[in-house]
Motif scaffolding. Structure first.
Motif, PDB file in Angstrom:
ATOM      1  N   ARG A 216      11.725   0.070  -5.679  1.00 28.93           N
ATOM      2  CA  ARG A 216      10.620  -0.896  -5.770  1.00 28.93           C
ATOM      3  C   ARG A 216       9.271  -0.170  -5.783  1.00 28.93           C
ATOM      4  NH1 ARG A 216      13.817  -3.942  -2.115  1.00 28.93           N
ATOM      5  NH2 ARG A 216      12.571  -3.185  -0.351  1.00 28.93           N
ATOM      6  N   PHE A 217       9.131   0.825  -4.928  1.00 30.35           N
ATOM      7  CA  PHE A 217       7.880   1.567  -4.868  1.00 30.35           C
ATOM      8  C   PHE A 217       7.678   2.349  -6.162  1.00 30.35           C
ATOM      9  CE2 PHE A 217       4.637   4.488  -3.588  1.00 30.35           C
ATOM     10  CZ  PHE A 217       3.952   3.862  -2.548  1.00 30.35           C
ATOM     11  N   ALA A 218       8.756   2.982  -6.646  1.00 36.68           N
ATOM     12  CA  ALA A 218       8.648   3.791  -7.860  1.00 36.68           C
ATOM     13  C   ALA A 218       8.350   2.940  -9.088  1.00 36.68           C
ATOM     14  CB  ALA A 218       9.942   4.583  -8.068  1.00 36.68           C
ATOM     15  N   GLU A 219       8.779   1.697  -9.089  1.00 41.02           N
ATOM     16  CA  GLU A 219       8.475   0.823 -10.224  1.00 41.02           C
ATOM     17  C   GLU A 219       6.981   0.508 -10.288  1.00 41.02           C
ATOM     18  OE1 GLU A 219      11.141  -2.360  -9.430  1.00 41.02           O
ATOM     19  OE2 GLU A 219      12.740  -1.560 -10.718  1.00 41.02           O
ATOM     20  N   VAL A 220       6.338   0.449  -9.118  1.00 41.08           N
ATOM     21  CA  VAL A 220       4.897   0.185  -9.073  1.00 41.08           C
ATOM     22  C   VAL A 220       4.109   1.471  -9.289  1.00 41.08           C
ATOM     23  CG1 VAL A 220       2.994  -0.689  -7.662  1.00 41.08           C
ATOM     24  CG2 VAL A 220       5.247  -1.775  -7.536  1.00 41.08           C
ATOM     25  N   TYR A 221       4.592   2.562  -8.686  1.00 49.41           N
ATOM     26  CA  TYR A 221       3.925   3.863  -8.776  1.00 49.41           C
ATOM     27  C   TYR A 221       4.916   4.876  -9.353  1.00 49.41           C
ATOM     28  CZ  TYR A 221       0.892   1.511  -5.421  1.00 49.41           C
ATOM     29  OH  TYR A 221       0.057   0.609  -4.802  1.00 49.41           O
ATOM     30  N   PRO A 222       5.088   4.885 -10.671  1.00 51.83           N
ATOM     31  CA  PRO A 222       6.116   5.736 -11.286  1.00 51.83           C
ATOM     32  C   PRO A 222       5.902   7.221 -10.963  1.00 51.83           C
ATOM     33  CG  PRO A 222       5.254   4.152 -12.861  1.00 51.83           C
ATOM     34  CD  PRO A 222       4.370   4.087 -11.667  1.00 51.83           C
ATOM     35  N   ASP A 223       6.960   7.856 -10.513  1.00 50.34           N
ATOM     36  CA  ASP A 223       6.907   9.278 -10.181  1.00 50.34           C
ATOM     37  C   ASP A 223       8.313   9.852 -10.316  1.00 50.34           C
ATOM     38  OD1 ASP A 223       5.641  11.728  -8.763  1.00 50.34           O
ATOM     39  OD2 ASP A 223       7.386  11.243  -7.525  1.00 50.34           O
ATOM     40  N   ARG A 224       8.409  11.006 -10.917  1.00 47.84           N
ATOM     41  CA  ARG A 224       9.725  11.602 -11.178  1.00 47.84           C
ATOM     42  C   ARG A 224      10.507  11.874  -9.906  1.00 47.84           C
ATOM     43  NH1 ARG A 224       8.777  18.003 -12.073  1.00 47.84           N
ATOM     44  NH2 ARG A 224       6.783  18.176 -11.029  1.00 47.84           N
ATOM     45  N   TRP A 225       9.818  12.255  -8.795  1.00 47.40           N
ATOM     46  CA  TRP A 225      10.536  12.597  -7.569  1.00 47.40           C
ATOM     47  C   TRP A 225      10.892  11.359  -6.749  1.00 47.40           C
ATOM     48  CZ3 TRP A 225      12.927  16.831  -7.728  1.00 47.40           C
ATOM     49  CH2 TRP A 225      12.395  17.942  -8.389  1.00 47.40           C
ATOM     50  N   LEU A 226      10.075  10.319  -6.820  1.00 51.66           N
ATOM     51  CA  LEU A 226      10.440   9.075  -6.137  1.00 51.66           C
ATOM     52  C   LEU A 226      11.677   8.455  -6.787  1.00 51.66           C
ATOM     53  CD1 LEU A 226       6.985   7.408  -5.403  1.00 51.66           C
ATOM     54  CD2 LEU A 226       8.598   8.378  -3.743  1.00 51.66           C
ATOM     55  N   TRP A 227      11.724   8.470  -8.121  1.00 50.99           N
ATOM     56  CA  TRP A 227      12.915   7.961  -8.797  1.00 50.99           C
ATOM     57  C   TRP A 227      14.130   8.838  -8.490  1.00 50.99           C
ATOM     58  CZ3 TRP A 227      14.102   3.428 -10.538  1.00 50.99           C
ATOM     59  CH2 TRP A 227      13.108   2.573 -11.008  1.00 50.99           C
ATOM     60  N   HIS A 228      13.907  10.127  -8.439  1.00 53.37           N
ATOM     61  CA  HIS A 228      15.016  11.032  -8.120  1.00 53.37           C
ATOM     62  C   HIS A 228      15.536  10.761  -6.709  1.00 53.37           C
ATOM     63  CE1 HIS A 228      17.356  14.791  -8.327  1.00 53.37           C
ATOM     64  NE2 HIS A 228      17.039  14.918  -7.051  1.00 53.37           N
ATOM     65  N   ARG A 229      14.613  10.571  -5.791  1.00 55.60           N
ATOM     66  CA  ARG A 229      15.050  10.309  -4.421  1.00 55.60           C
ATOM     67  C   ARG A 229      15.748   8.954  -4.306  1.00 55.60           C
ATOM     68  NH1 ARG A 229      11.689  11.778   1.077  1.00 55.60           N
ATOM     69  NH2 ARG A 229      13.422  11.408   2.495  1.00 55.60           N
ATOM     70  N   ALA A 230      15.294   7.982  -5.065  1.00 56.07           N
ATOM     71  CA  ALA A 230      15.984   6.684  -5.097  1.00 56.07           C
ATOM     72  C   ALA A 230      17.408   6.861  -5.612  1.00 56.07           C
ATOM     73  CB  ALA A 230      15.222   5.698  -5.960  1.00 56.07           C
ATOM     74  N   ALA A 231      17.550   7.694  -6.639  1.00 55.74           N
ATOM     75  CA  ALA A 231      18.877   7.949  -7.203  1.00 55.74           C
ATOM     76  C   ALA A 231      19.793   8.594  -6.167  1.00 55.74           C
ATOM     77  CB  ALA A 231      18.756   8.842  -8.433  1.00 55.74           C
ATOM     78  N   MET A 232      19.269   9.568  -5.441  1.00 56.73           N
ATOM     79  CA  MET A 232      20.081  10.226  -4.417  1.00 56.73           C
ATOM     80  C   MET A 232      20.460   9.252  -3.305  1.00 56.73           C
ATOM     81  SD  MET A 232      20.533  13.253  -5.587  1.00 56.73           S
ATOM     82  CE  MET A 232      21.243  14.068  -4.150  1.00 56.73           C
ATOM     83  N   ALA A 233      19.534   8.344  -2.980  1.00 58.51           N
ATOM     84  CA  ALA A 233      19.839   7.337  -1.954  1.00 58.51           C
ATOM     85  C   ALA A 233      20.943   6.400  -2.435  1.00 58.51           C
ATOM     86  CB  ALA A 233      18.575   6.544  -1.615  1.00 58.51           C
TER      87      ALA A 233
END
Length: 532
Positions: A216-233
Motif C-alpha cells: 500500500r505504501f509503495a503504491e503511493v510512494y513507488p520505490d524499487r526497495w519498498l516493492w522488493h521488501r513487500a515481495a520478500m514479506a
C-alpha cells in the motif's frame, strides 16, 4: 532512540544486495558529462554526493568503497559543502556501528558533524549527525538534549522530518511514517528513507501483515526497495503470486538484479516453474556481465542458482555449465561449495560435476566438502581406493570427525582391506565410544579376520546398546564365523542372537550387505555402514 544506533540499511532483504541497473562507471561518466568543465566546485560536489548516495542505496560492499571515494573527493573540491561532510560522516558512523571499522571511523564521523555545523549553521544536518554519534557511544541523555534543541529550532525543516523517520522507525513507527511522508512531500528521496520506512511498517503491522502494508505504501510512494521488501514479506507468508507481482514492480522501477534473482529462486523452488526461473537467470547473468565492480562471490551466487534452476528443469548440460562456473568462482567460499554439492547430490547428479569438483579441490585443498563429494562419487563408481584417498584428505582437514574415519573404514571394508578398515573403526570408537554401529562394524571386521573372541566382545557391546543390531547380527554374513562356531553358539544365544540362518534370510542379507557412502542433508556429517 536505540534503534538508530544500529544504523542498518535494509535496502536488500535477500541473499544478496546487488547493483542497480547502471554500473558505477556508467553513472560516473554520466555525471562527468553533465557537470562539464565550467561547473562550480559546489555543483561538482553535489553530483558526487548524489552518486555516492545512489551507490550506498545499492548496499554492495564494492560500491560502498567507491561511494566513500566520491564523498572524500566532494569534500576535497568543495570545502564549504556541508552535505558532503554529513554524508561522509554517516557512512563512517555506519561502518563503525556495524563493526566494519574501528574507533577512528567514529572519531572521523564526530569531526564531520562539527564541520557540517560550522559550514551550515542554519541547518540541523550537523546537529542530527552529532545525535547519531552520541547514541552510538551510549550517551543517550546528551543525545536527547541535542535532538530536542535542534528540533525546537527547526521543527518543520526537511532534515528534521527525515531524521524523525529514521529515529522513531522501531520505537514509534506511526510517528516515523508520518514524518517520512512529510519529508517526501517536501522533496526528500523515498529511496534514502526506504530502509526506515520498511522497518516502521513491519514494526507497526507485524511480519504476518507487512506484505500488504508495504505494498500500500509503495503504491503511493513507488520505490524499487519498498516493492522488493513487500515481495520478500509476501514470500515469507507463502503468498507466491503476490510476491511475484511485487518483485515485478520492483524490477520495473529499476531493481534489475536483486529482485530478478529472488523471483527466480521463488519460481524454481516454490512455484515449480523452473524453466521460467532458468530463463530469468540466464538474462540476469548477461546483465551482471557488464558490472565491473561486482565480486566473484556475487557472480558465483547467481551462477549457482542458474545451475539449480536448470537442474530442477532437467536441463542437465546447462546445469553442469553453470555449476562449473559457480565452483570456479567459489574457491574460497566453503558454504557455497557445500550448497552446490548438496543440491546435485540430492538430485542424484553429483557425478555431473565431478571434473569441476576435482579442479576445485586441487585449487583449494582446504575445501572439505569438495573432498567428501569426490569420495561419494568414487564410492558410487566402486572406486574404493579413490574413495579412501578423498576421505583421507577430508580427515586431514577435520581429524576430530569420527564419521569420516567410519566412512573411510567402510571404503576399506568394501575393498576387502579389513586390517586397514579395523584401524579406522577403532579410531572412530575412541572419538565416539557411545555409538553402537562403530562397535558392530568392528565386530564384523574382527570376525572376518578370524579374531573371534575379540569380535564377540565388540558385538556384545554393540547389541547391549542397540536392539536393532541384535536382530541384524543373526543374519549378517560377516558374523558367520561366530554363528558357526560351537564355542560361541551358546554365548550368542545368551545375547539373544539367532545362530541358525535360513537360506532365504541368507540370500536377502547377502544382497544388502554392501554399505555405501552417503551424506546428510547438510553434508556436515557422513553416514555410512550398517544401520544406525
Amino acid at each position: 532512540m536505540r534503534a538508530l544506533r544500529r544504523n542498518i540499511q535494509l535496502c536488500s532483504i535477500g541473499f544478496l544486495a546487488l547493483v542497480a541497473q547502471k554500473s558505477p562507471n556508467a553513472f560516473a561518466a554520466e555525471a562527468a558529462q553533465q557537470s562539464g568543465f565550467n561547473n562550480s566546485p559546489s555543483q561538482k560536489a553535489k553530483k558526487l554526493v548524489d552518486l555516492a548516495k545512489l551507490l550506498l542505496a545499492n548496499a554492495v560492499p564494492e560500491e560502498r568503497s567507491l561511494a566513500e571515494q566520491h564523498l572524500v573527493e566532494a569534500t576535497r573540491i568543495c570545502r564549504t559543502c556541508p552535505e558532503a561532510y554529513a554524508e561522509l560522516g554517516r557512512l563512517w558512523l555506519t561502518d563503525y556501528s556495524l563493526g566494519r571499522a574501528g574507533l577512528s571511523a567514529l572519531q572521523r564521523a564526530a569531526a564531520m558533524a562539527e564541520s557540517s555545523k560550522e559550514l551550515e549553521p542554519n541547518s540541523p544536518v550537523g546537529e542530527y549527525l552529532g545525535v547519531e554519534v552520541l547514541l552510538t557511544i551510549g550517551r543517550q541523555t546528551e543525545a536527547f538534549r541535542l535532538y530536542t534543541s535542534a528540533r525546537q529550532v527547526y521543527p518543520e525543516h526537511i532534515e528534521t522530518l527525515a531524521f524523525d523517520a529514521r529515529l522513531w522507525a522501531e520505537v514509534d513507527p506511526q510517528r516515523a511514517l508520518v514524518a517520512a511522508q512529510n519529508a517526501i512531500s517536501k522533496g526528500y528521496s523515498v529511496q534514502e528513507l526506504s530502509p526506515w520506512i520498511g522497518n516502521a511498517i513491519v514494526r507497526a503491522h507485524g511480519e504476518e501483515k507487512s506484505g500488504e502494508a508495504l505494498q500500500r505504501f509503495a503504491e503511493v510512494y513507488p520505490d524499487r526497495w519498498l516493492w522488493h521488501r513487500a515481495a520478500m514479506a509476501y514470500a515469507g507468508q507463502k503468498n507466491w503470486n503476490s510476491a511475484k507481482h511485487a518483485f515485478e514492480r520492483a524490477i520495473a522501477l529499476g531493481n534489475t538484479l536483486e529482485s530478478p534473482l529472488q523471483l527466480a529462486i521463488l519460481e524454481y523452488k516454490e512455484m515449480k516453474t523452473p524453466r521460467a526461473a532458468a530463463q530469468r537467470l540466464e538474462a540476469l547473468i548477461k546483465v551482471i556481465g557488464a558490472q565491473r565492480l561486482l565480486s566473484d562471490d556475487s557472480r558465483a551466487l547467481v551462477e549457482s542458482h542458474a545451475a539449480f534452476a536448470h537442474l530442477a528443469a532437467n536441463d542437465l548440460p546447462f546445469a553442469k555449465l553453470h555449476a562449473e562456473r559457480a565452483l570456479e568462482l567459489s574457491i574460497s567460499n566453503e558454504a557455497r561449495v557445500a550448497q552446490i554439492v548438496e543440491t546435485f547430490r540430492d538430485s542424484n547428479q553429483l557425478a555431473l560435476i565431478s571434473s569441476a569438483l576435482q579442479r576445485t579441490a586441487l585449487n583449494n585443498p582446504l575445501l572439505e566438502d569438495a573432498h567428501l563429494a569426490l569420495a561419494m562419487i568414487a564410492s558410487q563408481m566402486k572406486d574404493y581406493q579413490s574413495t579412501v584417498e578423498h576421505l583421507s584428505s577430508a580427515i586431514a582437514l577435520a581429524p576430530e570427525r569420527d564419521d569420516l574415519y567410519s566412512a573411510r573404514g567402510q571404503a576399506s571394508y568394501l575393498a576387502t582391506k579389513y586390517e586397514i578398515a579395523l584401524r579406522d573403526f577403532e579410531t572412530a570408537i575412541k572419538q565416539k565410544p557411545e555409538h553402537a554401529p562403530y562397535h558392530y562394524n568392528k565386530a564384523c571386521l574382527l570376525s572376518l579376520l578370524g579374531r573371534k573372541s575379540e569380535a564377540f566382545e565388540s558385538l556384545k557391546t554393540a547389541v547391549f546398546m542397540s536392539d536393532i543390531l541384535r536382530d541384524q547380527a543373526g543374519t549378517d554374513s560377516d558374523l558367520e564365523n561366530l554363528r558357526r562356531d560351537k564355542e560361541f553358539e551358546s554365548r550368542l544365544a545368551q545375547l539373544g542372537i539367532a545362530t541358525q540362518l535360513s537360506s532365504v534370510k541368507k540370500a536377502a542379507q547377502d544382497n544388502n550387505s554392501q554399505p555405501a557412502i552417503s551424506g546428510s542433508t547438510t553434508l556436515q556429517k557422513v553416514r555410512v555402514g550398517k544401520p544406525e
